[in-house]
Design a protein around this motif. Structure first.
Motif, PDB file in Angstrom:
ATOM      1  N   PHE A  10      33.348  97.784  31.580  1.00  0.00           N
ATOM      2  CA  PHE A  10      33.448  96.827  30.489  1.00  0.00           C
ATOM      3  C   PHE A  10      34.128  95.584  31.033  1.00  0.00           C
ATOM      4  CE2 PHE A  10      35.698  94.818  26.987  1.00  0.00           C
ATOM      5  CZ  PHE A  10      34.703  94.735  26.029  1.00  0.00           C
ATOM      6  N   THR A  11      33.512  94.429  30.893  1.00  0.00           N
ATOM      7  CA  THR A  11      34.116  93.181  31.365  1.00  0.00           C
ATOM      8  C   THR A  11      34.040  92.089  30.311  1.00  0.00           C
ATOM      9  OG1 THR A  11      32.050  92.521  32.429  1.00  0.00           O
ATOM     10  CG2 THR A  11      33.687  93.600  33.826  1.00  0.00           C
ATOM     11  N   VAL A  12      35.012  91.208  30.371  1.00  0.00           N
ATOM     12  CA  VAL A  12      35.062  90.030  29.515  1.00  0.00           C
ATOM     13  C   VAL A  12      35.266  88.830  30.430  1.00  0.00           C
ATOM     14  CG1 VAL A  12      36.339  88.841  27.682  1.00  0.00           C
ATOM     15  CG2 VAL A  12      36.054  91.321  27.592  1.00  0.00           C
ATOM     16  N   VAL A  13      34.453  87.801  30.251  1.00  0.00           N
ATOM     17  CA  VAL A  13      34.526  86.591  31.072  1.00  0.00           C
ATOM     18  C   VAL A  13      34.966  85.438  30.187  1.00  0.00           C
ATOM     19  CG1 VAL A  13      33.215  85.012  32.534  1.00  0.00           C
ATOM     20  CG2 VAL A  13      32.660  87.461  32.522  1.00  0.00           C
ATOM     21  N   GLY A  48      40.339 105.585  35.446  1.00  0.00           N
ATOM     22  CA  GLY A  48      39.582 104.352  35.609  1.00  0.00           C
ATOM     23  C   GLY A  48      40.266 103.359  36.526  1.00  0.00           C
ATOM     24  N   THR A  49      39.660 102.199  36.632  1.00  0.00           N
ATOM     25  CA  THR A  49      40.211 101.125  37.446  1.00  0.00           C
ATOM     26  C   THR A  49      40.136  99.813  36.666  1.00  0.00           C
ATOM     27  OG1 THR A  49      38.061 100.696  38.458  1.00  0.00           O
ATOM     28  CG2 THR A  49      39.551 102.156  39.661  1.00  0.00           C
ATOM     29  N   ILE A  50      41.044  98.910  37.010  1.00  0.00           N
ATOM     30  CA  ILE A  50      41.047  97.570  36.420  1.00  0.00           C
ATOM     31  C   ILE A  50      40.136  96.672  37.255  1.00  0.00           C
ATOM     32  CG2 ILE A  50      42.491  95.505  36.107  1.00  0.00           C
ATOM     33  CD1 ILE A  50      43.011  97.467  33.920  1.00  0.00           C
ATOM     34  N   LEU A  51      39.398  95.820  36.593  1.00  0.00           N
ATOM     35  CA  LEU A  51      38.549  94.819  37.254  1.00  0.00           C
ATOM     36  C   LEU A  51      39.133  93.447  36.950  1.00  0.00           C
ATOM     37  CD1 LEU A  51      35.107  96.232  36.069  1.00  0.00           C
ATOM     38  CD2 LEU A  51      36.259  96.677  38.239  1.00  0.00           C
ATOM     39  N   PHE A  52      39.245  92.614  37.966  1.00  0.00           N
ATOM     40  CA  PHE A  52      39.819  91.288  37.760  1.00  0.00           C
ATOM     41  C   PHE A  52      39.359  90.331  38.848  1.00  0.00           C
ATOM     42  CE2 PHE A  52      43.189  88.360  39.176  1.00  0.00           C
ATOM     43  CZ  PHE A  52      43.199  87.512  38.090  1.00  0.00           C
ATOM     44  N   SER A  53      39.000  89.133  38.447  1.00  0.00           N
ATOM     45  CA  SER A  53      38.767  88.032  39.379  1.00  0.00           C
ATOM     46  C   SER A  53      39.051  86.744  38.609  1.00  0.00           C
ATOM     47  CB  SER A  53      37.336  88.038  39.932  1.00  0.00           C
ATOM     48  OG  SER A  53      36.409  87.821  38.897  1.00  0.00           O
ATOM     49  N   SER A  54      39.458  85.710  39.335  1.00  0.00           N
ATOM     50  CA  SER A  54      39.813  84.473  38.663  1.00  0.00           C
ATOM     51  C   SER A  54      39.782  83.295  39.622  1.00  0.00           C
ATOM     52  CB  SER A  54      41.224  84.602  38.061  1.00  0.00           C
ATOM     53  OG  SER A  54      41.546  83.461  37.296  1.00  0.00           O
ATOM     54  N   LYS A  55      39.492  82.141  39.081  1.00  0.00           N
ATOM     55  CA  LYS A  55      39.586  80.863  39.780  1.00  0.00           C
ATOM     56  C   LYS A  55      40.396  79.940  38.877  1.00  0.00           C
ATOM     57  CE  LYS A  55      36.717  81.456  43.308  1.00  0.00           C
ATOM     58  NZ  LYS A  55      37.145  81.495  44.667  1.00  0.00           N
ATOM     59  N   SER A  64      38.465  83.409  34.165  1.00  0.00           N
ATOM     60  CA  SER A  64      38.746  84.739  34.713  1.00  0.00           C
ATOM     61  C   SER A  64      37.766  85.769  34.179  1.00  0.00           C
ATOM     62  CB  SER A  64      40.157  85.190  34.320  1.00  0.00           C
ATOM     63  OG  SER A  64      41.130  84.286  34.765  1.00  0.00           O
ATOM     64  N   THR A  65      37.657  86.861  34.910  1.00  0.00           N
ATOM     65  CA  THR A  65      36.944  88.052  34.447  1.00  0.00           C
ATOM     66  C   THR A  65      37.944  89.189  34.459  1.00  0.00           C
ATOM     67  OG1 THR A  65      34.839  87.305  35.379  1.00  0.00           O
ATOM     68  CG2 THR A  65      35.053  89.660  34.913  1.00  0.00           C
ATOM     69  N   PHE A  66      38.109  89.814  33.323  1.00  0.00           N
ATOM     70  CA  PHE A  66      38.954  90.991  33.189  1.00  0.00           C
ATOM     71  C   PHE A  66      38.088  92.145  32.718  1.00  0.00           C
ATOM     72  CE2 PHE A  66      42.162  87.695  32.792  1.00  0.00           C
ATOM     73  CZ  PHE A  66      43.258  88.236  33.453  1.00  0.00           C
ATOM     74  N   GLY A  67      38.419  93.333  33.134  1.00  0.00           N
ATOM     75  CA  GLY A  67      37.687  94.486  32.660  1.00  0.00           C
ATOM     76  C   GLY A  67      38.249  95.773  33.213  1.00  0.00           C
ATOM     77  N   PHE A  68      37.500  96.821  32.989  1.00  0.00           N
ATOM     78  CA  PHE A  68      37.921  98.129  33.474  1.00  0.00           C
ATOM     79  C   PHE A  68      36.704  99.035  33.614  1.00  0.00           C
ATOM     80  CE2 PHE A  68      38.200  98.143  28.864  1.00  0.00           C
ATOM     81  CZ  PHE A  68      37.522  99.307  28.511  1.00  0.00           C
ATOM     82  N   THR A  69      36.888 100.083  34.412  1.00  0.00           N
ATOM     83  CA  THR A  69      35.883 101.149  34.488  1.00  0.00           C
ATOM     84  C   THR A  69      36.541 102.433  34.009  1.00  0.00           C
ATOM     85  OG1 THR A  69      36.448 101.844  36.745  1.00  0.00           O
ATOM     86  CG2 THR A  69      34.773 100.113  36.510  1.00  0.00           C
TER      87      THR A  69
END
Length: 90
Positions: free
Chosen positions: A10-13, A61-68, A73-78
């Motif tokens: 699940f991700t949110v941008v 699960g794991t956290i998903l994250f990337s940002s500029k 940013s993109t936040f999410g998790f698996t």
């Protein structure tokens, strides 16, 4: 929301202020808030992302994250998917 092998992701941008690169490694630590986030909104305790990571990790699960910075940013998790075995109710 997407299925990736035996996980759901699940991700949110967003297109917000982003997180400065030099602060990204601290983002999920307790009580941390990036400088630009503190400038924009002084409220907040810095525990939300810390607690989210704890809950997601506790469920395998794991956290998903990337940002500029300045671009968003993109936040999410698996979370792992498990086969549910259904038994007949007596």
């Amino acid at each position: 929301l997407e299925r990736v092998k035996n996980e759901v992701a699940f991700t949110v941008v967003d297109t917000g202020i982003g997180v400065p690169e030099e602060e990204q490694s601290k983002l999920f630590t307790k009580f941390f808030r990036a400088k630009n986030a503190r400038k924009q909104r002084s409220d907040g305790t810095g525990v939300g992302l810390f607690l989210a990571r704890k809950v997601i990790s506790a469920h395998g699960g794991t956290i998903l994250f990337s940002s500029k910075e300045g671009r968003g940013s993109t936040f999410g998790f698996t979370l792992p998917l498990q086969d549910i075995k259904r038994s007949a109710v007596p």
